[in-house]
Design a protein around this motif. Structure first.
Motif, PDB file in Angstrom:
ATOM      1  N   GLU A  72       0.818  -1.214   0.000  1.00 43.99           N
ATOM      2  CA  GLU A  72       0.000   0.000   0.000  1.00 43.99           C
ATOM      3  C   GLU A  72       0.853   1.266   0.000  1.00 43.99           C
ATOM      4  O   GLU A  72       0.503   2.265  -0.641  1.00 43.99           O
ATOM      5  CB  GLU A  72      -0.928  -0.005   1.215  1.00 43.99           C
ATOM      6  N   ALA A  76       0.435   4.463  -2.524  1.00 49.32           N
ATOM      7  CA  ALA A  76       0.145   5.794  -2.000  1.00 49.32           C
ATOM      8  C   ALA A  76       1.130   6.840  -2.516  1.00 49.32           C
ATOM      9  O   ALA A  76       0.782   8.024  -2.634  1.00 49.32           O
ATOM     10  CB  ALA A  76       0.155   5.767  -0.473  1.00 49.32           C
ATOM     11  N   ARG A 147      -7.458   4.608   3.314  1.00 44.30           N
ATOM     12  CA  ARG A 147      -6.359   5.535   3.588  1.00 44.30           C
ATOM     13  C   ARG A 147      -5.370   5.578   2.433  1.00 44.30           C
ATOM     14  O   ARG A 147      -4.893   6.655   2.043  1.00 44.30           O
ATOM     15  CB  ARG A 147      -5.634   5.122   4.876  1.00 44.30           C
ATOM     16  N   THR A 148      -5.097   4.416   1.858  1.00 45.67           N
ATOM     17  CA  THR A 148      -4.193   4.370   0.710  1.00 45.67           C
ATOM     18  C   THR A 148      -4.796   5.108  -0.482  1.00 45.67           C
ATOM     19  O   THR A 148      -4.111   5.864  -1.186  1.00 45.67           O
ATOM     20  CB  THR A 148      -3.903   2.907   0.325  1.00 45.67           C
ATOM     21  N   ALA A 151      -4.551   8.893   0.066  1.00 45.92           N
ATOM     22  CA  ALA A 151      -3.195   9.393  -0.132  1.00 45.92           C
ATOM     23  C   ALA A 151      -2.840   9.455  -1.616  1.00 45.92           C
ATOM     24  O   ALA A 151      -2.234  10.427  -2.089  1.00 45.92           O
ATOM     25  CB  ALA A 151      -2.201   8.506   0.613  1.00 45.92           C
ATOM     26  N   LEU A 152      -3.223   8.416  -2.355  1.00 48.00           N
ATOM     27  CA  LEU A 152      -2.968   8.388  -3.801  1.00 48.00           C
ATOM     28  C   LEU A 152      -3.661   9.549  -4.497  1.00 48.00           C
ATOM     29  O   LEU A 152      -3.062  10.253  -5.326  1.00 48.00           O
ATOM     30  CB  LEU A 152      -3.453   7.056  -4.377  1.00 48.00           C
TER      31      LEU A 152
END
Length: 464
Positions: A72, A76, A147-148, A151-152
């Motif tokens: 992950e 990200a 969450r990943t 962020a990406l």
């Protein structure tokens, strides 16, 4: 080729396989098994694996296909413009009359090969390592990587993320990998620089727009979850269930009789094939600034282009006084633009070996002159999924050849789980006896002339 695709981009996927095949064609090379020359060394291992029990073959498929999954943290940190630069870097740096950009499509890849021009994909697959999400638990999958994903997307504001989860056709890969498909809404500096550097003055940017849509659930800003995918089962059946789904789940030891998923709240461009229209406006504005032309190739579903491109090749061969009597039926990423032309084969691309693809191929064969030879590739995704076409149905179709019909590299007894297919297909092409010199590229003017003479035959395709 100057560089390869980053490890964070799946190679075992439509967009990357089509980019690699087309780039290698433009470099004067063939398409190796699974898009990488190094994989030729795996052919003996695949031959051994093909003789193992079905459950062992499924385990091998799961491990091999899922091995592309990246941590992950790597996903990200992806820089979408660096990825775009790597994609563009695969192509030869020379002047082209056109550059194609947009939806992934096997028939489109053959069109680009005929024109001798590059294609830039809007959509790419970022494979995320997945270990604790069962294929038959889409509710859990939907939020497993929030969450990943955030962020990406925060790092790449021009991307829309379609988290695709297909427990029917992709269940073996889902054991180890989640599908993050990202679509560009802007060209970005890498694509812009490539087009500026290689497109002839006044040249054309051709936008390929597949209108395929699918029910989705909005997880967050520019973040969608899609249950299911184009193939043998309609979108509604993934959510509503039914006898076919219940039987499928029972056969694979899953609890329940249907998949529980977050409610769909919209229909969006389909994760793998659909075109995100926001990109069109950015392309048009860019082309206006640089004095380029734009044109649109618009079609509703992935295989709508297949009859058009098959007939275009047949017309082209006849213009060159070649026989045009051999139909090569591609399947997903089983295709090779260079060997298609070397053998004088007419390409008909099918997305998957499923009932809708079989029906479309039958319609095509019903609509025109017969073929002397049929060569049938069948992409093997490892499971007897809902809606897959049977070996008996494919055998019946091959009987429509006037002289001979044959499976191209797949063992009928091992389909839909034949790991040797990816190597046998390449060998099958080389056994075709005909050899022809590679032609000069088709011009846009010649293609337009072909379309003017047969517009009513392709009602699902629009050139604008």
């Amino acid at each position: 080729m100057a560089m390869g695709l980053p490890r964070e981009v799946a190679g075992f996927d439509s967009a990357s396989a089509m980019v690699v095949a087309l780039a290698r064609f433009l470099h004067g090379r063939d398409t190796p098994p699974l898009g990488k020359p190094a994989f030729r060394a795996l052919r003996p291992a695949a031959a051994v694996a093909a003789r193992l029990p079905v459950t062992t073959r499924q385990w091998i498929y799961s491990v091999f296909s899922g091995a592309e999954g990246r941590p992950e943290a790597d996903i990200a940190r992806i820089d979408a413009d660096a990825v775009a630069a790597a994609v563009a870097g695969l192509y030869p740096r020379r002047r082209y009359p056109a550059v194609v950009i947009g939806s992934s499509n096997g028939a489109l890849t053959h069109l680009c090969a005929a024109m001798g021009v590059p294609w830039l994909p809007q959509t790419l697959l970022l494979p995320v390592r997945q270990q604790h999400v069962p294929p038959d638990d889409p509710m859990r999958a939907a939020h497993a990587f929030d969450r990943t994903a955030r962020a990406l997307l925060d790092r790449n504001p021009a991307l829309v993320l379609h988290h695709m989860h297909d427990p029917n056709q992709d269940r073996l890969t889902l054991r180890r990998m989640a599908y993050f498909r990202v679509k560009r809404t802007r060209l970005g500096p890498a694509y812009e620089k490539f087009i500026t550097d290689v497109l002839e003055p006044g040249g054309t940017v051709l936008i390929a727009e597949c209108g395929q849509r699918w029910p989705t659930t909005r997880i967050g800003e520019r973040h969608l979850f899609q249950l299911g995918a184009v193939g043998g089962m309609p979108a509604e059946e993934y959510r509503d269930g039914g006898l076919r789904v219940a039987d499928y789940l029972r056969r694979y030891g899953a609890a329940g009789s249907r998949w529980q998923a977050p409610p769909a709240d919209a229909k969006s461009p389909e994760a793998e094939w659909g075109f995100e229209p926001a990109l069109r406006d950015d392309i048009t504005a860019y082309a206006d600034r640089h004095g380029f032309q734009t044109a649109r190739l618009v079609f509703d579903q992935p295989e709508d282009l297949s009859p058009l491109i098959a007939d275009l090749y047949r017309w082209w061969y006849r213009q060159r006084t070649l026989p045009a009597n051999r139909l090569l039926i591609d399947s997903f990423i089983l295709f090779d633009p260079r060997w298609t032309l070397l053998t004088g084969s007419v390409p008909y691309w099918t997305a998957f070996p499923v009932q809708p693809s079989l029906a479309g191929l039958r319609r095509y064969l019903d609509s025109g002159d017969d073929y002397d030879y049929l060569h049938l590739a069948l992409f093997c995704h490892g499971v007897d999924s809902v809606g897959i076409a049977t070996v008996e149905q494919w055998r019946e179709l091959l009987q429509r050849a006037r002289v001979a019909g044959a499976f191209a590299g797949v063992s009928p007894g091992r389909y839909p789980n034949d790991p040797y297919t990816f190597f046998g297909y390449q060998r099958a092409l080389r056994t075709i006896p005909d050899r022809h010199p590679l032609p000069r590229p088709l011009s846009l003017t010649a293609i337009a002339a072909f379309l003017r003479n047969a517009p009513d035959r392709y009602p699902r395709v629009e050139i604008a």
